[in-house]
Write an enzyme that holds these catalytic residues in place. Structure first.
Site, PDB file in Angstrom:
ATOM      1  N   GLN A 226     -25.651  -9.429  37.044  1.00 47.60           N
ATOM      2  CA  GLN A 226     -25.483 -10.484  36.649  1.00 47.60           C
ATOM      3  C   GLN A 226     -23.991 -10.888  36.317  1.00 47.60           C
ATOM      4  OE1 GLN A 226     -28.501 -11.549  33.518  1.00 47.60           O
ATOM      5  NE2 GLN A 226     -29.709  -9.782  34.161  1.00 47.60           N
TER       6      GLN A 226
ATOM      7  N   THR B 124     -20.420 -10.323  35.059  1.00 51.23           N
ATOM      8  CA  THR B 124     -19.380  -9.328  34.618  1.00 51.23           C
ATOM      9  C   THR B 124     -17.912  -9.707  34.694  1.00 51.23           C
ATOM     10  OG1 THR B 124     -18.986  -6.849  34.714  1.00 51.23           O
ATOM     11  CG2 THR B 124     -18.916  -8.088  36.837  1.00 51.23           C
TER      12      THR B 124
ATOM     13  N   HIS C 280     -13.834  -8.483  34.940  1.00 44.25           N
ATOM     14  CA  HIS C 280     -12.913  -7.568  35.669  1.00 44.25           C
ATOM     15  C   HIS C 280     -11.493  -8.066  35.230  1.00 44.25           C
ATOM     16  CE1 HIS C 280     -15.668  -5.535  37.962  1.00 44.25           C
ATOM     17  NE2 HIS C 280     -15.978  -6.634  38.860  1.00 44.25           N
TER      18      HIS C 280
ATOM     19  N   GLY D 152     -19.270  -1.854  43.666  1.00 43.73           N
ATOM     20  CA  GLY D 152     -19.255  -0.444  43.058  1.00 43.73           C
ATOM     21  C   GLY D 152     -19.327  -0.339  41.681  1.00 43.73           C
TER      22      GLY D 152
ATOM     23  N   CYS E 100     -23.805  -8.778  32.001  1.00 39.09           N
ATOM     24  CA  CYS E 100     -24.996  -8.183  32.394  1.00 39.09           C
ATOM     25  C   CYS E 100     -26.281  -8.856  31.813  1.00 39.09           C
ATOM     26  CB  CYS E 100     -25.124  -6.844  32.444  1.00 39.09           C
ATOM     27  SG  CYS E 100     -23.575  -5.964  33.302  1.00 39.09           S
TER      28      CYS E 100
END
Length: 218
Positions: free
Chosen positions: A84, A86, A88, A165, A183
């Site tokens: 879902q 996220t 970064h 990843g 998420c």
């Protein structure tokens, strides 16, 4: 950029690439897709790419619009990875994992479990107990009696070569997670190594990631 030897003499070898400055997300995806095609064609080695991104949100294939709480805060990228929403950003170590899964048994579920074990083993090197939680993706730790997410997992597989990843929160600005429901999970928190009282460097984390990878994926 620090990069490992990209020799193709050993088909099972994994090259490591480490970027020292944040990489734009769109550039990273394009680079990954190119590398995945080359791995599939046998012209490039399997690769682990460690990097950071400028602040941004990504929406996986299961992302719900309601979980993007502040859509104008940071750029939002729709991406083909599973999962879902996220976040970064700087202070978070992203590890893009481009492996030929046919050489590793062709079992995607086992591959995801290996990614979890990799993160758990990395955290253990800092005396942090990372755990799985039934029904929840990622790796979790207990902080002040609350379950908090410290690492995320979102992968895609194209013709048996993986990409996207994992990400591990080292010392990001945790307030940046407030713009999304990470998420899709509302009732639990987000933490980092720094938030747990561990001011480790990104280089320390990279060493731990490489050591744990060697144990799990050997």
């Amino acid at each position: 950029m620090r990069a490992a030897d990209l020799t193709l003499e050993n088909p099972a070898a994994v090259a490591w690439r480490i970027d020292d400055v944040p990489v734009a997300y769109g550039d990273a995806v394009a680079d990954m897709e190119s590398r995945v095609a080359a791995i599939r064609d046998g012209t490039a080695p399997q690769t682990i790419w460690l990097l950071e991104h400028p602040p941004l949100y990504t929406a996986g294939t299961s992302a719900r619009d309601a979980d993007l709480l502040t859509p104008d805060r940071f750029p939002v990228f729709r991406t083909g990875r599973g999962g879902q929403y996220t976040y970064h950003g700087p202070g978070q170590r992203v590890a893009y994992v481009m492996l030929d899964l046919k050489k590793r048994g062709g079992d995607v579920r086992a591959f995801v479990r290996d990614l979890e074990d990799w993160l758990i083993g990395t955290l253990a090197r800092f005396n942090v107990t990372g755990e799985r939680r039934a029904g929840r993706v990622g790796i979790w730790v207990e902080k002040d009696g609350q379950d908090c997410k410290i690492a995320a997992i979102g992968v895609r597989v194209r013709r048996w070569v993986s990409y996207h990843g994992v990400s591990l929160n080292v010392e990001p600005d945790l307030s940046h997670f407030e713009g999304i429901v990470p998420c899709g999970i509302r009732e639990h928190g987000v933490t980092s190594l720094a938030d747990l009282g561990l001011p480790v460097t990104m280089a320390d984390v990279d060493l731990a990631l490489r050591a744990s990878f060697a144990e799990v994926f050997a």
